[in-house]
Design an enzyme around this catalytic site. Sequence first.
Site, PDB file in Angstrom:
ATOM      1  N   LYS A 258      22.038 -11.407  28.819  1.00 11.57           N
ATOM      2  CA  LYS A 258      23.380 -11.038  28.330  1.00 11.57           C
ATOM      3  C   LYS A 258      23.982 -12.220  27.568  1.00 11.57           C
ATOM      4  O   LYS A 258      23.814 -13.371  27.974  1.00 11.57           O
ATOM      5  CB  LYS A 258      24.258 -10.653  29.531  1.00 11.57           C
ATOM      6  CG  LYS A 258      25.624 -10.093  29.169  1.00 11.57           C
ATOM      7  CD  LYS A 258      26.360  -9.641  30.431  1.00 11.57           C
ATOM      8  CE  LYS A 258      27.744  -9.105  30.150  1.00 11.57           C
ATOM      9  NZ  LYS A 258      28.436  -8.658  31.379  1.00 11.57           N
TER      10      LYS A 258
ATOM     11  N   SER B 218      30.393  -4.109  31.327  1.00 13.07           N
ATOM     12  CA  SER B 218      30.257  -4.795  30.065  1.00 13.07           C
ATOM     13  C   SER B 218      28.818  -5.174  29.712  1.00 13.07           C
ATOM     14  O   SER B 218      28.551  -5.532  28.571  1.00 13.07           O
ATOM     15  CB  SER B 218      31.111  -6.071  30.072  1.00 13.07           C
ATOM     16  OG  SER B 218      30.646  -6.950  31.083  1.00 13.07           O
TER      17      SER B 218
ATOM     18  N   SER C 220      30.191  -4.756  36.144  1.00 10.69           N
ATOM     19  CA  SER C 220      29.561  -4.792  34.819  1.00 10.69           C
ATOM     20  C   SER C 220      28.041  -4.752  34.781  1.00 10.69           C
ATOM     21  O   SER C 220      27.468  -4.564  33.710  1.00 10.69           O
ATOM     22  CB  SER C 220      30.020  -6.036  34.064  1.00 10.69           C
ATOM     23  OG  SER C 220      31.247  -5.763  33.448  1.00 10.69           O
TER      24      SER C 220
HETATM   25  N1  GLN Z   1      34.733  -3.040  33.873  1.00 11.08           N
HETATM   26  C1  GLN Z   1      35.336  -4.141  34.555  1.00 11.08           C
HETATM   27  C2  GLN Z   1      36.413  -4.773  33.707  1.00 11.08           C
HETATM   28  O1  GLN Z   1      36.693  -4.242  32.709  1.00 11.08           O
HETATM   29  C3  GLN Z   1      34.309  -5.084  35.021  1.00 11.08           C
HETATM   30  C4  GLN Z   1      33.968  -6.188  34.081  1.00 11.08           C
HETATM   31  C5  GLN Z   1      32.917  -7.110  34.646  1.00 11.08           C
HETATM   32  O2  GLN Z   1      32.389  -6.890  35.710  1.00 11.08           O
HETATM   33  N2  GLN Z   1      32.620  -8.137  33.891  1.00 11.08           N
HETATM   34  O3  GLN Z   1      36.988  -5.759  34.033  1.00 11.08           O
END
Ligand code: GLN
Length: 482
Positions: free
Chosen positions: A82, A157, A181
């Site tokens: 990532k 993400s 994420s």
């Molecule tokens: N979807 C979550 C957010 O928008 C999680 C993001 C993450 O785990 N980096 O914050």
Amino acid sequence: MGKTLVWVQVPPPAPVTVTDALASFEQYRLTLPQLLDDLWSRIEATESRVHAFVSLADPNELLDAGNNLASLPLRGIPLAVKDNICTTQLHTTCGSRMLESYQSPFEATCVNRLRAAGAQVQGKTNLDEFAMGSSTEHSAWGPTRNPFDCTRSPGGSSGGSAAAVAAGEALAALGSDSGGSVRQPASVCGVVGLRPTYGLISRWGLVAFASSLDTIGLITSSVPDCARLLEFIAGEDPRDSTTVNADIPPYSRTLRCDLAGLRIGVPAEYIGDAVGDEALARTAHWQKLARGLGAQIVELNIPALHNALPAYHLLASAEAAANLARYDGVRYTPRSAAQDMLTSIITSRASRLGREVKRRIALGTLVLSAGQAEQYYDKAQHARAWVTDGLRRAFHSVDLLLTPTSPTPAFPLGARDTDPVAMYQSDLFTAPASLAGVPAISIPGGSVDGLPFGLQLIAPRLEEELLLGAAHAMELAVRGDL
Ligand code: GLN
């Protein structure tokens, strides 16, 4: 089993796992050049539609370097990383114009450890800017698309990592999981996603979003792959003082094919309030499968869970506002042309940060400000303690918890873009484990509305061995292999 999954726009990949690839090397049925060739043909065939990668390594360089790695356990296999995890060979952009040409001078510990085991960095995967989002639409480099249906989001993400593995462009990938994420994109792309115990994997080299929640996780196409790779990257790191000093068990050698003697808790009311009929039927089906494997299913009521989502978003935004203060347009990026420092900082931040990141900085700054903190930040801290305690108590009566990973399967691109609250709902089932710092995994759970729908298992702190073991049994049962 539910409906058979249909690949709408991208044909299914050859089912190659890390485990299969290594076994095939061993038996002289596959060579590194062939594997690289297969992966790059797949990338050529799908990447223009899927857009999983932000940058790719040169396969000829991987081939050359791979010659010296043949005696190491991972034998030169390429893995995707990532793009918020620092690597010395490709840029680390975090999906942001703020880091458009940022070249890290050092490598993340997890990448170092994978390299030491013989793996190579295949490329950097797309993400929501600074890992804030659930759809990979908030990337400055454009969205990634779900390989099952290119009109839909791959989740986020770590959407690039999940899409790359699902499309067969990568054998496995590193992601990061603060509130879901790794697990949510794994769920909607039909692959496996592990968020480890907070502190099990070093975050040295992970660009910080919400430091008390950030973890590095794995996205793979099978639980054994996840267990194998975890063995290489887990464990204490003197460069990250949050890492735990724990023995790392041989996770891949203790996987189970049954759930005999395990009590699995299902927070039925919490799930029932949030998902549609087909998802509910799927959850009931998982319980039937778990019983068939010897588990006892225990219905639980954990009222604190209802507070997890708002608490997560307030705390994550507060931490993000602080962590992102370092992006001043002076370090990490070419300076703006403004004459004085303040104008330069304002100009860079205004032009180089995206809408969602700005929204979180504004929210985080608000909830920390004098006069507001008691009402928001302090309450969110209490809610976090309540959720943590709720899970701790639940684990007195059950070994694991089972929920869907996310309330819905993949949603259409653009569907939640203008409605942040709808977007944040994606984290409903993943936020509790994040707040409590306990490990959780998403595995393919069959389909809902003809799309992949993940099953989440949550375990107590440092119980990855139990978690992966049970996840493997469920993975086989869902696939119909048991
Ligand atoms: N979807 C979550 C957010 O928008 C999680 C993001 C993450 O785990 N980096 O914050």
